[in-house]
Design an enzyme around this catalytic site. Structure first.
Site, mmCIF file in Angstrom:
data_model
loop_
_atom_site.group_PDB
_atom_site.id
_atom_site.type_symbol
_atom_site.label_atom_id
_atom_site.label_comp_id
_atom_site.label_asym_id
_atom_site.label_seq_id
_atom_site.Cartn_x
_atom_site.Cartn_y
_atom_site.Cartn_z
ATOM 1 N N VAL A 66 -25.411 -7.140 4.892
ATOM 2 C CA VAL A 66 -23.628 -5.989 4.016
ATOM 3 C C VAL A 66 -22.531 -6.950 4.732
ATOM 4 O O VAL A 66 -22.257 -7.796 5.279
ATOM 5 C CB VAL A 66 -23.410 -4.939 4.955
ATOM 6 N N ASP A 67 -21.376 -6.718 4.035
ATOM 7 C CA ASP A 67 -20.214 -7.504 3.971
ATOM 8 C C ASP A 67 -18.974 -6.512 4.268
ATOM 9 O O ASP A 67 -18.352 -6.183 5.284
ATOM 10 C CB ASP A 67 -19.481 -8.323 3.155
ATOM 11 N N THR A 68 -19.264 -5.078 3.837
ATOM 12 C CA THR A 68 -18.281 -3.789 4.176
ATOM 13 C C THR A 68 -18.981 -2.675 4.665
ATOM 14 O O THR A 68 -20.190 -2.337 4.364
ATOM 15 C CB THR A 68 -17.937 -3.582 3.028
ATOM 16 N N ARG A 119 -23.727 -4.324 -0.607
ATOM 17 C CA ARG A 119 -23.322 -4.699 0.418
ATOM 18 C C ARG A 119 -22.749 -3.998 1.128
ATOM 19 O O ARG A 119 -21.840 -4.828 1.642
ATOM 20 C CB ARG A 119 -22.424 -6.816 -0.004
#
Length: 385
Positions: A106-108, A328
């Site tokens: 994940v990014d967020t 993500r």
């Protein structure tokens, strides 16, 4: 225009991308809901805040949503959950290796607040270190809460008071969502006012938009006279009733709200959320806004428009404003029927934390059909703690 008002304006533009709503006319106040798909050209107008039509999501009064993309549809959140076959047991993130695998995907990360970051006015142990760790890992963080007692400014102050450095851009609340919803549908130009059941947060968000309202904390302690010939007067110009958590709810407020909804033509019934329980203190769970909304549903026979989780409005706002990729994003919360459902029905990864209303026993109960992708004892597990 104040920064917070601009924030509402941006959210209102986003609602245009998920709602296609006809203008009000007065009298009587009326609303028509239509559906259409958003073309690529219209999608590009989000950045410039020009009016945008629907991107294929029709939104109707009550907790039922219909997603039109690809022809797939789903009924109310709870109906879908009840009809879903239980999947495999979700893995527990209980080691640094498992935490790394999750974070790498994940990014967020979107956090609920009550029961995740704090309980009542008490910060959960280890939270500052965990948030710092996640930022060091390059993760973007947002806080999305169904708590409508405070405005975004109020939540910013709470974060500050708890020693957490959070920007106002990272905070979204259901009070903010309710105000922005009315802004998008052109409620202000009708000249109608809003009756509020709730705390100061809803009124503060409405004030930023110049929408007239009354009720809220001003009606705490008000009573009725049960005598022959008595009829409680109400404002016939009320065009919307917003119901948020209200620790001072009383019979006066319930009666006033039902008069507005039942007797004022076209009056909207808006709920900030349907949470069954909430965290007023760190020692026990308390009846949540679902109790307040239920009282109004019971005497009006009407279903509310729900603007908080698991409604898609807030996630669509974040995705469209900041260009996030849903696959993500990790949604972290303590409630199965709002936080986890919010993640699952909106294409996000989901993580349940056991620091709030949901126990491990409840998660694995045969009656539970809402299964997160993973679960943790607390979000401190993200750093191996």
């Amino acid at each position: 225009m104040p920064a917070e008002a601009r924030h509402i304006a941006v959210f209102a533009a986003t609602i245009a991308a998920v709602l296609c709503i006809a203008r009000f006319s007065t009298p009587p106040l009326r609303r028509a809901v239509r559906s259409s798909r958003l073309s690529a050209a219209r999608a590009s107008s989000i950045a410039s805040f020009r009016p945008i039509s629907s991107i294929g999501l029709s939104y109707s009064r009550g907790p039922k949503y219909q997603q039109l993309k690809g022809g797939a549809s789903f009924s109310s959140s709870m109906e879908k959950a009840a009809s879903t076959t239980m999947v495999a047991t979700p893995p527990k993130v209980d080691s640094i290796d498992k935490a790394k695998d999750l974070l790498d995907s994940v990014d967020t990360i979107i956090f609920d607040c009550d029961g995740v970051i704090w309980k009542g006015d008490t910060l959960i142990d280890g939270i500052p270190e965990t948030l710092d760790f996640l930022r060091q890992q390059g993760k973007t963080i947002y806080f999305v809460t169904n708590n409508a007692r405070k405005s975004r400014a109020g939540f910013k102050k709470k974060f500050d008071d708890l020693g957490l450095s959070i920007s106002s851009e990272e905070i979204l609340s259901s009070a903010f969502a309710a105000a922005a919803y009315l802004d998008k549908i052109g409620f202000k130009v009708t000249g109608k006012s809003v009756y509020v059941i709730g705390d100061v947060g809803i009124g503060e968000e409405l004030d930023l938009l110049g929408i007239q309202w009354h009720g809220g904390t001003a009606d705490i302690g008000k009573g009725i006279e049960l005598k022959s010939g008595f009829a409680l007067p109400h404002d016939e110009n009320v065009g919307a009733v917003i119901v948020g958590f209200d620790y001072g709810i009383n019979y006066y407020k319930i009666q006033y709200a039902q008069l507005c909804i039942n007797e004022n033509p076209g009056c909207l019934f808006i709920a900030t959320n349907l949470d069954a329980l909430t965290h007023l203190t760190d020692s026990q769970e308390w009846a949540g806004n679902g109790a307040m909304v239920g009282a109004i549903k019971g005497c009006t026979g009407k279903e509310p428009t729900v603007v908080g989780k698991p409604s898609p409005l807030l996630i669509d706002y974040l995705v469209q404003k900041f260009g996030l990729k849903k696959d993500r994003i990790l949604m972290v919360g303590d409630r199965l029927d709002t936080d986890i459902l919010f993640g699952k029905e909106n294409g996000l990864k989901s993580c349940l934390t056991l620091t709030g209303v949901t126990t491990e026993k409840k998660l694995f109960d045969d009656e539970n059909k809402i299964i997160p992708d993973v679960y943790v004892d607390s979000i401190n597990a993200f750093r191996g703690a």
